[in-house]
Design an enzyme around this catalytic site. Sequence first.
Site, mmCIF file in Angstrom:
data_model
loop_
_atom_site.group_PDB
_atom_site.id
_atom_site.type_symbol
_atom_site.label_atom_id
_atom_site.label_comp_id
_atom_site.label_asym_id
_atom_site.label_seq_id
_atom_site.Cartn_x
_atom_site.Cartn_y
_atom_site.Cartn_z
ATOM 1 N N CYS A 253 0.798 -1.242 0.000
ATOM 2 C CA CYS A 253 0.000 0.000 0.000
ATOM 3 C C CYS A 253 0.828 1.288 0.000
ATOM 4 O O CYS A 253 0.466 2.245 -0.676
ATOM 5 C CB CYS A 253 -1.009 -0.029 1.139
ATOM 6 S SG CYS A 253 -2.102 -1.448 1.011
ATOM 7 N N HIS B 258 -3.865 6.714 3.243
ATOM 8 C CA HIS B 258 -4.215 5.475 2.565
ATOM 9 C C HIS B 258 -5.662 5.139 2.916
ATOM 10 O O HIS B 258 -6.082 5.279 4.064
ATOM 11 C CB HIS B 258 -3.265 4.367 3.055
ATOM 12 C CG HIS B 258 -3.614 3.022 2.517
ATOM 13 N ND1 HIS B 258 -3.920 2.806 1.192
ATOM 14 C CD2 HIS B 258 -3.697 1.813 3.129
ATOM 15 C CE1 HIS B 258 -4.178 1.526 1.019
ATOM 16 N NE2 HIS B 258 -4.063 0.898 2.164
ATOM 17 N N ASN C 179 -10.256 -0.218 -0.890
ATOM 18 C CA ASN C 179 -8.798 -0.161 -0.747
ATOM 19 C C ASN C 179 -8.146 -0.610 -2.066
ATOM 20 O O ASN C 179 -8.223 -1.781 -2.424
ATOM 21 C CB ASN C 179 -8.379 -1.085 0.410
ATOM 22 C CG ASN C 179 -6.883 -1.080 0.664
ATOM 23 O OD1 ASN C 179 -6.106 -0.567 -0.148
ATOM 24 N ND2 ASN C 179 -6.471 -1.668 1.776
HETATM 25 C C1 LIG Z 1 -11.297 -6.164 8.137
HETATM 26 C C2 LIG Z 1 -12.038 -5.175 9.028
HETATM 27 C C3 LIG Z 1 -13.030 -4.362 8.213
HETATM 28 C C4 LIG Z 1 -12.819 -5.949 10.087
HETATM 29 O O1 LIG Z 1 -13.452 -5.053 10.957
HETATM 30 P P1 LIG Z 1 -13.304 -5.234 12.531
HETATM 31 O O2 LIG Z 1 -14.153 -4.209 13.126
HETATM 32 O O3 LIG Z 1 -11.839 -5.210 12.863
HETATM 33 O O4 LIG Z 1 -13.948 -6.629 12.762
HETATM 34 P P2 LIG Z 1 -13.333 -7.911 13.469
HETATM 35 O O5 LIG Z 1 -12.384 -8.614 12.572
HETATM 36 O O6 LIG Z 1 -12.884 -7.554 14.861
HETATM 37 O O7 LIG Z 1 -14.628 -8.769 13.598
HETATM 38 C C5 LIG Z 1 -15.785 -8.342 14.352
HETATM 39 C C6 LIG Z 1 -16.924 -9.277 14.047
HETATM 40 O O8 LIG Z 1 -17.404 -9.021 12.712
HETATM 41 C C7 LIG Z 1 -17.398 -10.224 11.947
HETATM 42 N N1 LIG Z 1 -17.089 -9.906 10.555
HETATM 43 C C8 LIG Z 1 -15.877 -9.828 9.965
HETATM 44 N N2 LIG Z 1 -16.030 -9.510 8.672
HETATM 45 C C9 LIG Z 1 -17.351 -9.373 8.459
HETATM 46 C C10 LIG Z 1 -18.124 -9.044 7.319
HETATM 47 N N3 LIG Z 1 -17.569 -8.802 6.130
HETATM 48 N N4 LIG Z 1 -19.461 -8.980 7.452
HETATM 49 C C11 LIG Z 1 -20.068 -9.217 8.635
HETATM 50 N N5 LIG Z 1 -19.388 -9.543 9.762
HETATM 51 C C12 LIG Z 1 -18.043 -9.613 9.656
HETATM 52 C C13 LIG Z 1 -16.312 -11.072 12.597
HETATM 53 O O9 LIG Z 1 -16.511 -12.437 12.325
HETATM 54 C C14 LIG Z 1 -16.531 -10.742 14.060
HETATM 55 O O10 LIG Z 1 -17.646 -11.488 14.537
HETATM 56 P P3 LIG Z 1 -17.657 -12.073 16.049
HETATM 57 O O11 LIG Z 1 -17.577 -10.851 16.928
HETATM 58 O O12 LIG Z 1 -18.954 -12.778 16.097
HETATM 59 O O13 LIG Z 1 -16.442 -12.931 16.134
HETATM 60 C C15 LIG Z 1 -11.034 -4.230 9.743
HETATM 61 O O14 LIG Z 1 -10.351 -4.936 10.737
HETATM 62 C C16 LIG Z 1 -10.032 -3.601 8.848
HETATM 63 O O15 LIG Z 1 -10.378 -2.797 7.997
HETATM 64 N N6 LIG Z 1 -8.740 -3.899 9.052
HETATM 65 C C17 LIG Z 1 -7.609 -3.307 8.460
HETATM 66 C C18 LIG Z 1 -7.580 -3.294 6.974
HETATM 67 C C19 LIG Z 1 -6.315 -2.689 6.556
HETATM 68 O O16 LIG Z 1 -5.910 -1.668 7.064
HETATM 69 N N7 LIG Z 1 -5.607 -3.313 5.671
HETATM 70 C C20 LIG Z 1 -4.248 -2.970 5.528
HETATM 71 C C21 LIG Z 1 -3.899 -1.874 4.751
HETATM 72 S S1 LIG Z 1 -3.724 -2.467 3.144
#
Ligand SMILES: CC(C)(COP(=O)(O)OP(=O)(O)OC[C@H]1O[C@@H](n2cnc3c(N)ncnc32)[C@H](O)[C@@H]1OP(=O)(O)O)[C@@H](O)C(=O)NCCC(=O)NCCS
Length: 325
Positions: free
Chosen positions: A112, A251, A281
């Site tokens: 990224c 980003h 992204n």
């Molecule tokens: C991936 C991302 C959107 C997930 O969001 P989050 O708030 O961190 O969610 P979590 O992974 O903690 O999961 C929370 C809950 O949502 C659920 N969940 C994850 N993805 C889901 C989706 N697409 N739809 C519905 N529920 C989802 C998980 O299973 C979890 O359920 P549980 O509480 O029953 O276990 C977020 O972590 C993110 O954007 N991360 C960084 C991305 C990034 O910066 N990439 C790098 C730069 S390139």
Amino acid sequence: MYAHIVGIGAFVPEGIITNADLERMVETNSEWIETRAGIKVRHKASEDEWVSDLAIKASEEALEHAGISPEELDLVICATVTGDTTMPSIASMVQYYIGAKKAGAYDLGAACPGWIYGVTTADAFIRAGMFRNILVIGAETTTKVIDYTDRGTCILFGDGAGAVVVSASNENGGILTSHMGGDGSLGNLLYYPGLRGRTPVTLEPDPKPEYVKMLGNEVFKHAVKAMADSAERVLDAAGYTVDDVKYLIPHQANIRIIEATAKRVKIPMERVLVNIEQYGNTSSATIPLALNEGVKDGRIQKGDLLLGVSFGSGFSWGAMLFRWQ
Ligand SMILES: CC(C)(COP(=O)(O)OP(=O)(O)OC[C@H]1O[C@@H](n2cnc3c(N)ncnc32)[C@H](O)[C@@H]1OP(=O)(O)O)[C@@H](O)C(=O)NCCC(=O)NCCS
């Protein structure tokens, strides 16, 4: 000698994936995606549309905007981690198709932050007096390496390209300071092995090397801290404060990461360029896509101080403070 960004262009494929489309592919819902990630739509290259196609179109627009001919380019750098080929480089394909007959060409793999790394490299070449005009591209077709059964990644990523022309000038300004940081010990939190791939850190063969893997919530925590630290570092190095900055251009990985970074850097969201809602992204393309919009719609004006920050696989991160010309 100073390095100035003198032209910019961007391109995204016409195809889109909406949140409703994703609801039909994985167990998710539009409301979750919008509130947890801030994304409504991401663009998707068709089967016969490749990174090089996107990169060429963005580059042609950047050259036209800069008002320089392809023969004047000394170097083409393409930041990408989703290239059509391992060799030749995507930059070589661009070099040929845009007619940059006198330019060298290579790809830069920094995920990224790749575009920031590319412009930082161009700045160093120009300051060293080695080159005068360098094309720096960030181009990705992430949708070709995403597992559409993995809801933790497939909701986030999209395709696109942005390109800038960086040119030598005696006029003070342009790229003021940059920072590049890394921590390879966390490489297994976000990676894409590629077809012959290995798992980072453990160095074991990866069972599904063709797809991006990510522990999203772990990446989230590291991203905010690293981007805010990097932003502060370039401001300090140049002797500016965040109050001097017209726009933070982060980003675009997740709206909550953007908001948390802005809060930590102490810049109000009105002064943060955000377009994640429409693109998701796009990895190395996110910052030039947002910069291009800001320049073309007039929000960014000559002389504005801009702060780009990014974070991604590696982990690698970086920031760049620059004045728009
Ligand atoms: C991936 C991302 C959107 C997930 O969001 P989050 O708030 O961190 O969610 P979590 O992974 O903690 O999961 C929370 C809950 O949502 C659920 N969940 C994850 N993805 C889901 C989706 N697409 N739809 C519905 N529920 C989802 C998980 O299973 C979890 O359920 P549980 O509480 O029953 O276990 C977020 O972590 C993110 O954007 N991360 C960084 C991305 C990034 O910066 N990439 C790098 C730069 S390139």
